[in-house]
Scaffold this active site. Structure first.
Site, PDB file in Angstrom:
ATOM      1  N   ASP A   1      23.669  78.253 114.609  1.00  0.00           N
ATOM      2  CA  ASP A   1      23.105  78.941 115.770  1.00  0.00           C
ATOM      3  C   ASP A   1      24.205  79.809 116.376  1.00  0.00           C
ATOM      4  OD1 ASP A   1      21.444  79.560 118.101  1.00  0.00           O
ATOM      5  OD2 ASP A   1      20.253  77.827 117.513  1.00  0.00           O
TER       6      ASP A   1
ATOM      7  N   HIS B   1      24.632  82.767 114.448  1.00  0.00           N
ATOM      8  CA  HIS B   1      23.727  83.700 115.107  1.00  0.00           C
ATOM      9  C   HIS B   1      24.482  84.607 116.075  1.00  0.00           C
ATOM     10  CE1 HIS B   1      19.870  81.068 114.415  1.00  0.00           C
ATOM     11  NE2 HIS B   1      20.501  81.400 113.297  1.00  0.00           N
TER      12      HIS B   1
END
Length: 533
Positions: free
Chosen positions: A340, A363
């Site tokens: 993430d 991310h």
């Protein structure tokens, strides 16, 4: 005649008793009369006598007595020439004529000054009080920790914390070469003084949800509450053992249609710091957290430096560092790869400085998400500088939900290299994790964001620049300078995407950006009224 007899008698008596004449007196070998000194010896001043080393006067602690050649005591009795006491030595001088145990000795010799007081000895694992200049080192093994990766070492860690917290300053040592299993635990302050958690070994939780204690919170593992002045450092590893959590049926996976199944979905954050100030995290390695690796809530003055965070690229919700309602945070010289955001900046974050961070796969570095469920979010003074983002779904991102309020302002992204990154530059005010999010008119106001020296390559599945701002509350004062983004896989350059964004290019960019609106929206005063700062 009588006189002659008396002289003869006196001669006979002296010859029989062996008399000698001194100063006109006769000495019969009897004790000298008082105040009479023998003239045969010179008078030597007492302070000129040189004593052999064994008899040299020693400073003596007035509370000390005892017969020992090497003792540690807080109040023994007798005599010793090599003694360490838990109390500082007396500063009273002791003369050469000292004998016995007295704090007030009288001697004719010149007084010998005492040496400066020595710090009290500190042993690992002791629970005794410490002088202010001593730092106790508390090895968790001294409190019963086994370190075989199987035994429950929770109580040993908590006991070491409680003692160090009460008696500090102190260092809690997690020694190298051992693996300690700890159940969910909260380490509570405020403490007497600053603490150091020295992690040189390995710390791990129970292995997966089936081993998690049923009566324990499943959303956090190690919590530090009001731990002001804590230093978490070392060369060891905090291993979250997250794989079984990631594989819960409820977790989103990169499978067909991103499908999930119903069921309990809570997973623990590895390290959570709550309502703490003056925190330092340095040097440690954290890996495979079930959810966020670090989370800072309601904290102030936080420095994270030279750490490593790692988990697989497809591990869900494994943000590296998340900050929320936290002020004055520095994240420096670290390497983060996970499933993430490398760093996620939540609502209430002020003065966040991120420099020299290598991020990815991940991310990216994100502000948000903000405004979920119509909440108000305020974020300001964010700097990301001199960093690298590699093989990530996003680069530098601002993401907000429709329906929120508040503002994001004074944000600087400077000198960041992109390596095969999808969405290197993105503002997304339509953030949604499903297809059922409804359109709403209110939004978090985004303004005063600069992108300078953003260079590298991007994944051509998405445009290199994406500004998707709210229909009703546009983004304003967005500036770009020295932006050069080239495709990593193909030889065409897709156009940037802009929606309701006002700003300017300070220099020419690659790709060129012609979709920015000039100036300010007509209702700028009404929009600005919702700004937090």
């Amino acid at each position: 005649m009588e006189v002659s007899k008396m002289i003869l008698l006196l001669v006979l008596v002296c010859s029989g008793f062996g008399c000698t004449s001194v100063h006109g007196r006769f000495h019969y070998g009897i004790a000298w009369p008082p105040m009479v000194e023998p003239p045969s010896q010179a008078v030597v001043p007492a302070n000129s006598i040189s004593l052999p080393p064994a008899l040299a006067p020693q400073p003596v602690n007035p509370s000390y007595s005892g017969n020992s050649s090497n003792s540690t005591s807080t109040g023994c009795s007798g005599n010793s020439t090599n003694t360490t006491s838990a109390h500082p030595p007396s500063s009273e001088p002791v003369g050469a004529g000292y004998s016995g145990n007295s704090t007030s000795s009288t001697s004719a010799s010149t007084p010998v000054p005492s040496p400066p007081p020595l710090p009290a000895p500190v042993d690992a694992g002791t629970a005794t009080g410490n002088p202010s200049n001593a730092i106790a080192v508390l090895d968790v093994r001294a409190f019963g920790a086994v370190g075989d990766g199987v035994a429950d070492d929770t109580e040993a860690f908590k006991t070491a914390w409680d003692i160090a917290c009460q008696d500090g300053p102190g260092t809690i040592l997690v020694p190298q070469g051992y693996a300690f299993k700890i159940l969910p635990a909260m380490f509570v302050g405020p403490c007497h003084s600053e603490l150091t958690f020295q992690i040189d070994g390995t710390i791990m939780p129970p292995d997966g949800p089936d081993e998690w204690p049923q009566n324990n919170n499943r959303r956090q593992w190690l919590v530090f509450y009001r731990a002001n002045g804590l230093k978490l450092q070392g060369r060891g590893v905090i291993d979250g053992r997250g794989e079984k959590w990631w594989n819960l049926p409820c977790k989103p996976h990169k499978g067909p249609n991103g499908s999930t199944l119903s069921g309990t979905c809570d997973s623990p954050v590895a390290l959570r710091f709550f309502m703490s100030s003056n925190l330092t995290v340095h040097g440690i390695r954290v890996q495979n957290s079930p959810q966020f690796h670090f989370r800072f809530d309601n904290c102030r003055n936080v420095t994270v430096d030279a750490i490593s965070i790692s988990s697989p690229a497809l591990s869900p919700n494994t943000d590296g560092i998340h900050v929320e309602n936290t002020e004055m945070v520095g994240i420096y010289n670290s390497v983060i790869s996970n499933g993430d955001d490398c760093v996620s900046i939540g609502a209430g974050s002020i003065n966040i400085d991120i420099r020299n961070v290598t991020c990815g796969p991940s991310h990216g570095i994100s502000i948000g998400s903000l405004g979920k469920k119509n909440t108000r979010a305020c974020v300001t003074n964010i700097t990301v500088k001199n960093s690298v983002i590699r093989h990530s779904d996003n680069g530098v991102r601002i993401k907000t939900w429709q329906g929120g309020s508040g503002s994001v302002s004074s944000v600087s992204f400077d000198n960041i290299r992109m390596d095969a990154v999808r969405n290197p530059i993105i503002i997304d005010q339509y953030y949604c994790l499903s297809k059922s999010c409804k359109n709403q008119t209110s939004a978090v106001y985004v303004s005063d964001v600069s992108y300078t020296g953003i260079k590298g390559t991007y994944d051509v599945r998405s445009p290199p620049i994406h500004f998707g701002c709210s229909d009703s509350i546009p983004c304003t004062n967005i500036t770009l300078s020295e932006v050069v983004l080239l495709p990593a896989q193909a030889y065409f350059i897709p156009n940037p995407f802009c929606w309701n964004v006002y700003g300017a290019m300070a220099t020419q960019t690659i790709p060129p950006i012609s979709c920015l609106l000039e100036g300010f929206p007509s209702a700028i005063m009404d929009i600005g009224s919702d700004k937090c700062y």
